[in-house]
Design an enzyme around this catalytic site. Structure first.
Site, PDB file in Angstrom:
ATOM      1  N   TRP A 321       0.835  -1.203   0.000  1.00  0.00           N
ATOM      2  CA  TRP A 321       0.000   0.000   0.000  1.00  0.00           C
ATOM      3  C   TRP A 321       0.871   1.254   0.000  1.00  0.00           C
ATOM      4  O   TRP A 321       0.539   2.242  -0.644  1.00  0.00           O
ATOM      5  CB  TRP A 321      -0.904   0.006   1.236  1.00  0.00           C
ATOM      6  CG  TRP A 321      -1.760   1.243   1.354  1.00  0.00           C
ATOM      7  CD1 TRP A 321      -3.014   1.437   0.850  1.00  0.00           C
ATOM      8  CD2 TRP A 321      -1.417   2.475   2.032  1.00  0.00           C
ATOM      9  NE1 TRP A 321      -3.470   2.697   1.158  1.00  0.00           N
ATOM     10  CE2 TRP A 321      -2.511   3.353   1.883  1.00  0.00           C
ATOM     11  CE3 TRP A 321      -0.295   2.908   2.735  1.00  0.00           C
ATOM     12  CZ2 TRP A 321      -2.505   4.640   2.413  1.00  0.00           C
ATOM     13  CZ3 TRP A 321      -0.293   4.194   3.263  1.00  0.00           C
ATOM     14  CH2 TRP A 321      -1.390   5.035   3.100  1.00  0.00           C
ATOM     15  N   HIS A 322       2.002   1.203   0.699  1.00  0.00           N
ATOM     16  CA  HIS A 322       2.843   2.384   0.826  1.00  0.00           C
ATOM     17  C   HIS A 322       3.558   2.746  -0.461  1.00  0.00           C
ATOM     18  O   HIS A 322       3.902   3.915  -0.664  1.00  0.00           O
ATOM     19  CB  HIS A 322       3.872   2.180   1.943  1.00  0.00           C
ATOM     20  CG  HIS A 322       3.309   2.384   3.310  1.00  0.00           C
ATOM     21  ND1 HIS A 322       2.643   1.388   4.006  1.00  0.00           N
ATOM     22  CD2 HIS A 322       3.281   3.476   4.123  1.00  0.00           C
ATOM     23  CE1 HIS A 322       2.254   1.858   5.181  1.00  0.00           C
ATOM     24  NE2 HIS A 322       2.622   3.116   5.276  1.00  0.00           N
ATOM     25  N   GLY A 323       3.796   1.798  -1.322  1.00  0.00           N
ATOM     26  CA  GLY A 323       4.485   2.143  -2.559  1.00  0.00           C
ATOM     27  C   GLY A 323       4.651   0.968  -3.497  1.00  0.00           C
ATOM     28  O   GLY A 323       4.696  -0.186  -3.071  1.00  0.00           O
TER      29      GLY A 323
END
Length: 479
Positions: A321-323
Site C-alpha cells: 500500500w505504501h508504494g
C-alpha cells in the site's frame, strides 16, 4: 495546496469565516466545494477520479441497503471493490506489476514491459480506502447507506484529511458533517495549538532533516560509515515529524470547524514492542488493515500457524500500500516477522517489560529495529539498501575518526549539532509527556505566563527557523 503554503494561509481563514457565518444547512456544500478546490489546486483533471469512486461507492451502498438476496449483495460488494481497487491499481501499480512480470518472464523468453506515463494522483490510496471501508460497513450492516449524495461526497473529500489522512471511519466523520455545529472557543484554541505543534514538527524539524536525508539518497554511493547511521536516524525523525505533523495540522484544522478526527500518532518511538509501535504509528491505517484485512483473514481466531500467516500477509499488503516497489513489500514483511517473533517469545519479553531497565532496553531495541527497517522504506532500490547495510560501519575500527568523518560528510559542525540536539530534545520531551495523556489539555492548568511563553517560542521557531523557500511537500503525498 499544501498546509505549509501561503495559499493555505489565505484559503483556510476564508473557509473558517464563511463556515461559521452561513446557516448549517449550507455548510456541507461549502465543505464539498472547498475540498474539491483544495484538491484541484494540485491537478484539476484528477478530481474526476474522486467523483468516480465517490459515485460508485455511493450507488453501491444504496443497492446493498435495498437488496436482500445475499448472493447479489456479495456480487455488488466484490464489483465495488474491483472497480475502486482497479482505479488504484491502474494509477499506482500498473507499471510495478508490468516490470515485475516481465522480469520474471525473462527467465523463459524475452518480454518487453508495457509502461504507462502516469502521474500518481495525490491522496488516491487514502480516499480509496475510505470509500472501501464505507461500502464494507454498509454490507456488514454496521451502518446504513447515506442518501444525500452531497453530504457523502463531502465526507469522502473533507479537505483537512483528504490527501494524507487520517483515514476516517464513516461512523465518526459522516455524522459530524451532517449534524449542526456551534463554535466552541476552547475547542478552537485547542485545535490551533495542535496545528502550531504540527507546523513546528513539519517546518522546523522535518524539513531541516530532509536536507540531509535527500542529499544522501541523491548520491547513495558517495557516503559511507557513520554518515549513513546519522542519515537513517534523521530519516526516522523526518518521516515521523513530517507525517505526524500533517496529521496534527489536519486534526487541528478540523477542530476549528468543530469536527473531531481520530488520533493518528501517539508517541510511537516510546513503544516497548513492535506491536505497540503499530498501535501508536499511523493508527488510522493500522486499524484499517486490522479490521478489513487481518480479521477477515481469520485474525487470531484460528490456529497459531494461520494466525502468523494472517499477520505476515497483512503487513505485506500494508507494505505494498505504501508504494509500488519491492522494497516497501520487504519493509512490511520485516515488521510482520518482528511481530511473529514477539509472539513466539512473549513470555521472556513480558518478564523484561515488567522491569524498568528491561522496558528501556526493549524501547531502545524497537527504535533500532524501526531505524533499520526504514532503510528499505526510503531507499530507491534494493541495491542501495545493500550498499547502505554493508558500508554503514566502514572505519568503525577507529571510533573517533568514524564519528568525526560521519558528521563532516553531512556538513554537521558543533553549532549545528547543538541546534539539532535542542530540536530533538523538544520533540522527545513532548512525546514522552504526551505518551499516555494529552499534554496540550494539561498545559493550560499551569501558570498562564509560562504557557503563553511556550506557545510564543514555538511560533517564533516556526516563523524564523523553518526552512525558507518553496513550501516542501509532505512525504506521504507520494503514497
Amino acid at each position: 495546496m499544501l498546509f505549509n503554503s501561503i495559499a493555505f494561509m489565505l484559503f483556510f481563514p476564508l473557509i473558517f469565516t464563511v463556515y461559521w457565518t452561513i446557516p448549517h444547512r449550507y455548510r456541507w456544500f461549502l465543505l464539498l466545494l472547498s475540498s474539491y478546490y483544495f484538491y484541484m489546486s494540485w491537478n484539476p483533471k484528477y478530481i474526476v477520479l474522486i467523483l468516480f469512486t465517490t459515485a460508485v461507492s455511493y450507488t453501491s451502498a444504496l443497492f446493498l441497503d435495498w437488496e436482500a438476496h445475499e448472493g447479489r449483495r456479495r456480487f455488488i460488494l466484490f464489483l465495488t471493490l474491483a472497480v475502486c481497487l482497479g482505479v488504484l491499481f491502474f494509477y499506482k501499480y500498473f507499471n510495478f506489476f508490468s516490470l515485475s512480470f516481465s522480469s520474471l518472464a525473462s527467465f523463459f523468453l524475452p518480454v518487453h514491459p508495457v509502461l504507462l506515463q502516469l502521474v500518481l494522483p495525490v491522496g488516491i490510496s487514502f480516499y480509496t480506502f475510505q470509500t472501501l471501508s464505507y461500502v464494507i460497513d454498509v454490507y456488514q450492516g454496521r451502518i446504513k447507506a447515506e442518501r444525500h449524495f452531497g453530504i457523502y461526497a463531502a465526507f469522502i473529500a473533507f479537505f483537512p484529511q483528504l490527501v494524507a489522512g487520517p483515514i476516517e471511519r464513516t461512523q465518526n466523520l459522516l455524522p459530524q458533517i451532517k449534524n449542526p455545529h456551534s463554535f466552541n472557543r476552547q475547542k478552537g484554541i485547542y485545535g490551533a495549538k495542535i496545528m502550531l505543534w504540527g507546523y513546528f514538527k513539519k517546518m522546523v524539524i522535518a524539513d531541516l532533516l530532509a536536507d540531509f536525508v535527500d542529499g544522501a539518497f541523491a548520491d547513495v554511493y558517495g557516503y559511507s560509515g557513520f554518515a549513513w547511521i546519522l542519515v537513517m536516524f534523521f530519516f526516522s525523525l523526518q518521516i515521523y515529524c513530517d507525517f505526524s505533523g500533517y496529521s496534527d495540522i489536519a486534526i487541528g484544522t478540523a477542530k476549528l470547524l468543530d469536527i473531531d478526527l481520530m488520533t493518528n500518532f501517539k508517541s510511537p518511538y516510546f513503544s516497548s514492542s513492535v506491536k505497540e509501535f503499530w498501535s501508536r504509528w499511523h493508527i488510522s491505517l493500522s486499524t484499517w488493515f486490522r479490521d478489513y484485512v487481518y480479521i477477515p483473514l481469520g485474525g487470531n481466531r484460528c490456529s497459531k500457524a494461520r494466525q502468523r500467516f494472517n499477520l505476515l500477509a497483512t503487513f505485506l499488503v500494508s507494505g505494498l500500500w505504501h508504494g509500488a516497489n519491492w522494497t516497501f513489500v520487504i519493509w512490511g514483511g520485516i515488521h510482520g516477522i518482528a511481530q511473529i517473533l514477539e509472539n513466539l517469545f512473549s513470555r521472556p519479553l513480558s518478564w523484561l517489560r515488567r522491569r524498568t531497565w528491561g522496558k528501556v532496553l526493549c524501547g531502545l531495541s524497537v527504535c533500532l529495529f524501526c531505524g533499520f527497517a526504514w532503510i528499505f522504506f526510503r531507499a530507491p532500490a534494493f541495491s542501495d539498501v545493500l550498499y547502505i547495510l554493508t558500508h554503514s560501519f566502514d572505519g568503525f575500527g577507529h571510533p573517533l575518526s568514524y564519528l568525526m568523518q560521519g558528521f563532516a560528510a553531512l556538513g554537521l559542525y558543533p553549532l549545528k549539532i547543538l541546534y539539532l540536539f535542542g530540536l530533538i530534545m523538544i520533540l522527545a520531551m513532548y512525546d514522552f509527556l504526551h505518551k499516555d495523556r494529552d499534554i496540550l489539555l494539561e498545559i493550560p492548568k499551569k501558570k498562564k505566563g509560562l504557557v503563553w511563553s511556550l506557545y510564543l517560542m514555538l511560533g517564533l521557531l516556526v516563523v524564523f527557523f523553518s526552512q525558507k523557500g518553496v513550501a516542501a511537500a509532505f512525504v506521504y503525498f507520494q503514497f
